[in-house]
Design a protein around this motif. Structure first.
Motif, PDB file in Angstrom:
ATOM      1  N   SER A  60      -8.126  15.659   8.630  1.00  0.00           N
ATOM      2  CA  SER A  60      -7.094  16.021   9.610  1.00  0.00           C
ATOM      3  C   SER A  60      -7.677  16.118  11.018  1.00  0.00           C
ATOM      4  N   SER A  72      -2.409  12.576  17.846  1.00  0.00           N
ATOM      5  CA  SER A  72      -1.785  11.341  17.367  1.00  0.00           C
ATOM      6  C   SER A  72      -1.537  11.514  15.860  1.00  0.00           C
ATOM      7  N   THR A  73      -0.860  10.549  15.242  1.00  0.00           N
ATOM      8  CA  THR A  73      -0.602  10.655  13.800  1.00  0.00           C
ATOM      9  C   THR A  73      -1.131   9.416  13.079  1.00  0.00           C
ATOM     10  N   GLU A  75      -1.316   7.580   8.801  1.00  0.00           N
ATOM     11  CA  GLU A  75      -0.833   7.628   7.418  1.00  0.00           C
ATOM     12  C   GLU A  75      -2.016   7.938   6.510  1.00  0.00           C
ATOM     13  N   GLU A  80       2.479  11.005   6.441  1.00  0.00           N
ATOM     14  CA  GLU A  80       2.038  11.145   7.833  1.00  0.00           C
ATOM     15  C   GLU A  80       1.225  12.418   8.036  1.00  0.00           C
ATOM     16  N   GLN A  81       0.182  12.293   8.824  1.00  0.00           N
ATOM     17  CA  GLN A  81      -0.676  13.438   9.117  1.00  0.00           C
ATOM     18  C   GLN A  81      -0.955  13.479  10.618  1.00  0.00           C
ATOM     19  N   VAL A  82      -0.723  14.626  11.250  1.00  0.00           N
ATOM     20  CA  VAL A  82      -1.132  14.814  12.647  1.00  0.00           C
ATOM     21  C   VAL A  82      -2.652  14.967  12.667  1.00  0.00           C
ATOM     22  N   TYR A 156       4.216  24.902  11.899  1.00  0.00           N
ATOM     23  CA  TYR A 156       3.386  24.223  10.900  1.00  0.00           C
ATOM     24  C   TYR A 156       3.157  25.135   9.691  1.00  0.00           C
ATOM     25  N   SER A 187       8.461  19.884  17.576  1.00  0.00           N
ATOM     26  CA  SER A 187       8.198  20.320  16.191  1.00  0.00           C
ATOM     27  C   SER A 187       8.793  21.700  15.900  1.00  0.00           C
TER      28      SER A 187
END
Ligand code: VGL
Ligand code: ZN
Length: 210
Positions: A60, A72-73, A75, A80-82, A156, A187
């Motif tokens: 991460s 940014s993100t 896959e 999807e992962q920030v 989050y 978010s």
């Protein structure tokens, strides 16, 4: 008026140095939640703390991907992962609980995000939404029926924990003034909308402390 909290747990999410002002992934006013949480802790039958706890090469972290920028993100295997700035590295001062937090009152500390390949926002499940942290079993054995959630960050780890709690059949209440958000590209709005839609309750700390 005091609430009936004998079958309720307070979950204190990630009140660690890196999420407080001056930290690697600082949340605005993150430390403002501490006096509120310290007042709430004695009123709950069960007190759970979570601690974000990443290896230095965690997937991460933007640093773990050549050329990738923080926030940014990408896959990953589970979606999807920030990509975050490196934070809460195992054993670091940034991963330690804020010194003003009353950690003596913790019944149990759940560490999460310790597998390099999977991030873990929720106190219950890692971000693949299946790998358990063990908290659901712990709360079941302690007879807990509802969780009240405080800490960082609202959009989050707090939101993911509240949504998982509802999915597990527990009551879930987010204590608004005991949380602060990162608010990355809307978010916070998105998290609040989803929590409302899924039946998460919202309250202010005075509801509990009187
Ligand atoms: C968190 C981003 C990355 C959180 C943890 O505690 O909300 N956010 N790791
Ligand atoms: Zn993290």
């Amino acid at each position: 008026m005091t609430m009936q909290l004998d079958r309720a747990a307070l979950i204190v999410v990630d009140v660690q140095n890196d999420f407080c002002p001056g930290g690697a992934l600082a949340v605005a006013e993150g430390d403002a939640v501490i006096p509120v949480i310290n007042r709430l802790l004695p009123l709950f039958a069960v007190r759970v703390f979570t601690q974000d706890w990443h290896p230095a090469d965690h997937l991460s972290f933007a640093d773990s991907h050549a050329g990738a920028l923080p926030f940014s993100t990408i896959e990953l295997a589970y979606g999807e992962q920030v990509l975050w700035p490196a934070h809460c590295v195992q054993g670091s001062q940034g991963a330690a609980f804020h010194a003003d937090l009353d950690t003596r009152s913790a019944d149990v500390i759940i560490r999460k995000g310790f597998r390099r390949e999977i991030d873990s926002y929720s106190a219950f499940h890692e971000n693949d939404r299946t790998t358990p942290t063990g908290l659901a079993g712990y709360l079941r054995e302690r007879g807990v029926e509802a969780v009240w959630i405080a800490g960082l960050a609202t959009d989050y780890c707090v939101a993911y924990s509240a949504l998982d709690a509802v999915r597990l059949g527990l009551g879930a209440v987010v204590i608004e003034d005991a949380c602060r958000a990162i608010d990355l590209d809307g978010s916070l709005e998105q998290a609040l909308t989803e929590m409302q839609a899924k039946g998460v309750g919202f309250a202010r700390s005075e509801t509990v402390t009187g």
